[in-house]
Enzyme design. Structure first.
Site, PDB file in Angstrom:
ATOM      1  N   CYS A  13       6.395   1.287  -1.952  1.00  0.00           N
ATOM      2  CA  CYS A  13       5.345   0.535  -1.095  1.00  0.00           C
ATOM      3  C   CYS A  13       3.938   1.310  -1.607  1.00  0.00           C
ATOM      4  O   CYS A  13       2.898   0.869  -0.955  1.00  0.00           O
ATOM      5  CB  CYS A  13       5.670   0.877   0.293  1.00  0.00           C
ATOM      6  SG  CYS A  13       7.199   0.534   0.799  1.00  0.00           S
ATOM      7  N   CYS A  53      -3.350   5.311  -1.534  1.00  0.00           N
ATOM      8  CA  CYS A  53      -4.705   4.861  -1.967  1.00  0.00           C
ATOM      9  C   CYS A  53      -5.774   5.639  -1.069  1.00  0.00           C
ATOM     10  O   CYS A  53      -5.506   6.952  -0.610  1.00  0.00           O
ATOM     11  CB  CYS A  53      -4.965   3.345  -1.207  1.00  0.00           C
ATOM     12  SG  CYS A  53      -4.506   3.482   0.508  1.00  0.00           S
ATOM     13  N   CYS A  69      -2.057   2.962   6.705  1.00  0.00           N
ATOM     14  CA  CYS A  69      -1.872   4.182   6.027  1.00  0.00           C
ATOM     15  C   CYS A  69      -2.264   5.301   6.584  1.00  0.00           C
ATOM     16  O   CYS A  69      -1.808   6.317   6.721  1.00  0.00           O
ATOM     17  CB  CYS A  69      -3.048   4.254   4.812  1.00  0.00           C
ATOM     18  SG  CYS A  69      -3.213   2.471   3.806  1.00  0.00           S
ATOM     19  N   ASP A 128       2.823   4.230  -0.995  1.00  0.00           N
ATOM     20  CA  ASP A 128       2.386   5.497  -0.366  1.00  0.00           C
ATOM     21  C   ASP A 128       3.807   6.386  -0.103  1.00  0.00           C
ATOM     22  O   ASP A 128       4.630   6.128   0.319  1.00  0.00           O
ATOM     23  CB  ASP A 128       2.101   5.118   0.935  1.00  0.00           C
ATOM     24  CG  ASP A 128       0.570   4.331   1.101  1.00  0.00           C
ATOM     25  OD1 ASP A 128      -0.356   4.827   0.557  1.00  0.00           O
ATOM     26  OD2 ASP A 128       0.713   3.095   1.522  1.00  0.00           O
TER      27      ASP A 128
END
Ligand SMILES: Cc1ncc(COP(=O)(O)O)c(C=O)c1O
Ligand SMILES: Cc1ncc(COP(=O)(O)O)c(C=O)c1O
Lengths: 125, 413, 413, 125
Positions: free
Chosen positions: A33, A59, A103, A35
């Site tokens: 994914c 990110c 996130c 992350d």
């Protein structure tokens, strides 16, 4: 698209790394994914977070929220730290783009998992 | 800010100052519409006809077969939906591939909802379509095959001639999306033997908002924009005269510099790839090593994510004063949760797609720029890898969870 | 050449120098694409969002409801085909009128071929649609009513509010083609109460090749250009950043000058009409005397043909050194053998449609320009009438062959 | 879009008007189509066209071809004049836009009609 605070935490992350001999470890996310977040904590006798560090694959928002969550958690009791919400992290960063809200979710999840890990270890004792 | 290094030229290029200059007259005193009769309008008409010839010369076409549009997205939508509608009686089957640009895939998906059937051919590990797959996929009711000339993300150049010899034999139209190739490598509609071809001005130093569709004489296609009689009643709308003139100028300039630029940029590309492979561990080149656009480099960097690389590079620091602009196939920039469908179509595991970065070079970029960007990338990657909870040098992270030399990722791609 | 008088501003206007100036930055150093993440792209993104707000302010819309296109032709095609496709399950009936622009009529004709049913309402002798005709034409399966705000040829302004109150009550979408009205008269989507509205930059001193479609929140419409995720996935294609910025600037300028310009141009228009009626025999004003664009004059001149008038005016002579550019509804310029379908829809006999001329004025035109053009027109008309085998002063030439005061032409129109 | 010759004949038409007491009159076209042409001729004893004039309602091409046709016909015998083709008129004008070819048709038709008219009157005599 990112706020200055996000960029600051992204470029100068606080508490990056791993706590030595951690009392709790929380890993969340999945490389597929994009992350992965690993939070390690050191807890003192009053159940306060004495030290906390993160390592993050992800990110800009993932890194910045990781950094911010560790800043916010440091010195807090476990109970206080558990109450750090995704919203609180985003606000502390001056906001996140809507598509990036997931996130910041991850960062507080990682912290919670580390606390859970600590608790499960200490139940055993 | 120190001079930025713009390595995202596959997204858009800087309009050449000479192109801008050529447009001025038509933005000023000579603003008339070419559809009118009086002297004024006929000058504009001559100007767009000259641009049509210039563009035709660049792609080896008859100028009568060039139709101006607002860009490759419109051209692609027109080609696909226009042929589909015109030939709906004959059949409702279209063939394309999984690594196409969204401006091809989305019209296809739309047609699917409306009762058409689409075959999305697989591509190999380098992004290449196998011509024999095309051959096998063609049916009685196939009306169109649409294959990109050069992929925008990984730079892979498709074997269009071979595909065309099949479509020609089978009597099926071939559409080629040449948005990334026109002005960058030789594009000749006679050599390619395609029936339709799309292009976009801003991809080769022309203006934004203008492009063209080449339609071989006799090809049956419905208009997409109906209305006034412009473009022989096939594409309505007041002509964007300055834009069209600029597109013509860009074509002239591209044609003049083509061979020299191919040589120069291919060397620069290969230099970058060599430096990357020499100086970084655990990376892989995406796309084909030789069937590749001269200005494209795409690599996956294990253990880190593309948006964070891109973001770090774009913000100047004390050591790296020049911002470097690149792109990535990571989900984090796509606005969805999916990484680049093109990298996935190669068989790349999602984590490597997230960790991809693309350098796309321009006629303005020098070796010095490239070396600067490389050095910045090395530093950024090191820093991000030191933050990564999963990266371990030499130990490949796989979708399967296995790691190391013998991991499945290699096999899958 | 002496300074030309350009009275064909309904075809296209001269891009304002301030508009051109506003575009420069985005054609130069700041050429990045707004779809990218890095700093560069986000400046472009801010610029187009600012333009969106500027345009929204001009038409009283929420900026979220503005979608940039390549011009009114695209917007009109999108509105009509997009709503038709999105609501095809609900019904396949669309209502428009006989005096619409081709970019409305042609998509409608196309849909007819594909199984939709279109009602083309008549207009009265002034070009007005009767709202009660709309009411009567609405059926169970009606999905869209499309009526122009202001007619490009005769300048007639339609009673949109009244029509909207009907479509709203009946739960049918109303699309308004405002290509000729935006920037020239007040256009407010809330007051008009329409669901969709088209506009084009170059019709109000903005750049060519850029326009917009207003889509009220919640309106169901399929995309026309499918592809990348631009414009909230509703209109794909790399943004034409300079064009969009220029459109925004044109909106700001139009808004600032609107009231003063309406007053100034209406007076100029009425002066021209007065002079024409005072100085010429056997002419008639086409369109409505008051429900009329401030910049439009359209007359039919008996006994002569429009192209020859237009051509004579556009070539300077010793006496008339300034060329005057106008347009005509004559078949001779349409590329077909039919005169303007709009003039015919008014009930005008073909010969009067052939003899029509349109003056469409701009913000640059003065009374002196108008008087110059008038004098030139008087002379040209005299000369051509002296050559005409049919013109006899005061004796009206009719389709019926009858002539004089009591002729059928008057009755028919 | 028009050649210089067309523009010249359009702006300075030759032989515009009506021959007095014409020996033949040809009128073609229809105001509804936007073109009407009236050719009047004076024929001498050798059946030569001594004088010819036109009046035309129509576009630039219609006027220019009328003017050109009268120029070409003047001084020719009736038979020669009848042989003036649409193509010849267009060529003499340096060409016409394709969509305008029908206009030049009209001009030579008008001339033919005038000659026919002359002949039909003279048959009677
Ligand atoms: C391969 C390819 N096709 C089509 C397009 C669409 O071009 P445009 O955005 O100019 O419409 C692009 C660029 O976005 C592209 O790279
Ligand atoms: C009323 C009307 N609608 C639509 C259009 C089309 O606009 P564009 O040519 O900018 O697409 C025009 C002008 O041509 C127009 O006058």
């Amino acid at each position: 698209m990112y706020t200055e605070q996000v960029m600051d935490h992204f470029q100068n992350p606080r508490n990056m790394g791993e706590v030595e001999k951690p009392d709790g470890v929380g890993e969340v996310g999945n490389p597929q994914c994009g992350d992965v977040m690993r939070i390690t904590i050191k807890v003192d006798d009053d159940e306060r977070i004495e030290d906390v560090k993160f390592k993050t694959l992800g990110c800009g928002a993932a890194i910045a929220t990781s950094s911010m969550v560790t800043e916010m958690a440091k010195g807090k009791t476990l109970q206080e730290a558990e109450e750090i919400t995704k919203k609180a992290v985003a606000e502390a960063l001056g906001g996140l783009p809507p598509q990036k809200m997931h996130c910041s979710n991850l960062a507080s999840d990682g912290l919670k998992k580390a606390i859970e890990d600590y608790r499960s270890r200490h139940k055993d004792k | 800010m120190d001079k930025a290094i713009f390595f995202d030229n596959a997204a858009t290029t800087r309009t050449d100052p000479e192109v801008l200059e050529s447009m001025k007259e038509w933005q000023g005193d000579n603003f008339g519409s070419p559809a009118t009769l009086y002297a004024f309008g006929s000058q504009a008409k001559q100007a767009i006809e000259q641009a049509r010839q210039q563009l035709a010369d660049l792609i080896g076409a008859d100028q009568k077969d060039i139709f101006f549009t607002s860009g490759a997205t419109e051209s692609n939508n027109w080609a696909i939906k226009g042929v589909a509608e015109a030939l709906a009686e004959k059949g409702r089957h279209i063939i394309t591939d999984q690594a196409e640009h969204h401006s091809i895939l989305m019209p296809c998906r739309y047609l699917e909802k409306k009762g058409w059937e689409i075959t999305y051919l697989p591509v190999d590990a380098y992004g290449l379509v196998n011509p024999s797959d095309v051959e096998q996929a063609i049916r009685e009711d196939t009306v169109l095959v649409s294959i990109v000339h050069a992929n925008h993300e990984i730079g892979t150049i498709q074997p269009i001639e071979e595909i065309a010899s099949i479509t020609r034999e089978k009597g099926v139209y071939l559409h080629v999306n040449a948005a990334q190739s026109v002005g960058h490598i030789p594009v000749d509609v006679t050599a390619l033997s395609c029936d339709l071809l799309s292009l976009s001005g801003h991809k080769f130093y022309g203006p934004k908002g203008v492009g063209a569709l080449y339609i071989r004489r006799g090809v049956r296609i419905d208009p997409l924009l109906h209305g006034g009689g412009q473009e022989k009643k096939r594409r309505a709308g007041t002509h964007n005269v300055p834009g069209i003139v600029g597109l013509g100028k860009a074509a002239v300039m591209a044609r003049k510099n083509l061979d020299a630029e191919i040589e120069r940029l291919s060397a620069l590309r290969d230099h970058i790839i060599e430096q990357l492979e020499k100086n970084m561990d655990d990376i892989r080149l995406n796309g084909h090593r030789t069937h590749r656009l001269p200005n494209n480099v795409n690599i996956s960097i294990e253990g880190i994510e593309g948006e964070s690389i891109m973001l770090s590079l774009s913000y100047p620091t004390a050591e790296n004063a020049r911002p470097v602009f690149i792109s990535t196939g990571s989900a984090c920039v796509s606005g969805t949760l999916e990484p680049s469908h093109i990298l996935l179509a190669l068989g790349l595991p999602a984590e490597l797609a997230h960790g991809s970065v693309r350098f796309s070079l321009s006629r303005h970029d020098t070796r010095e720029d490239a070396d600067y960007a490389l050095k910045a990338l090395f530093e950024v990657a090191d820093r991000l890898r030191s933050m990564s909870p999963v990266y371990k040098r030499g130990a490949k992270q796989c979708a399967t969870g296995k790691s190391g030399e013998g991991c499945d990722c290699e096999a899958a791609s």
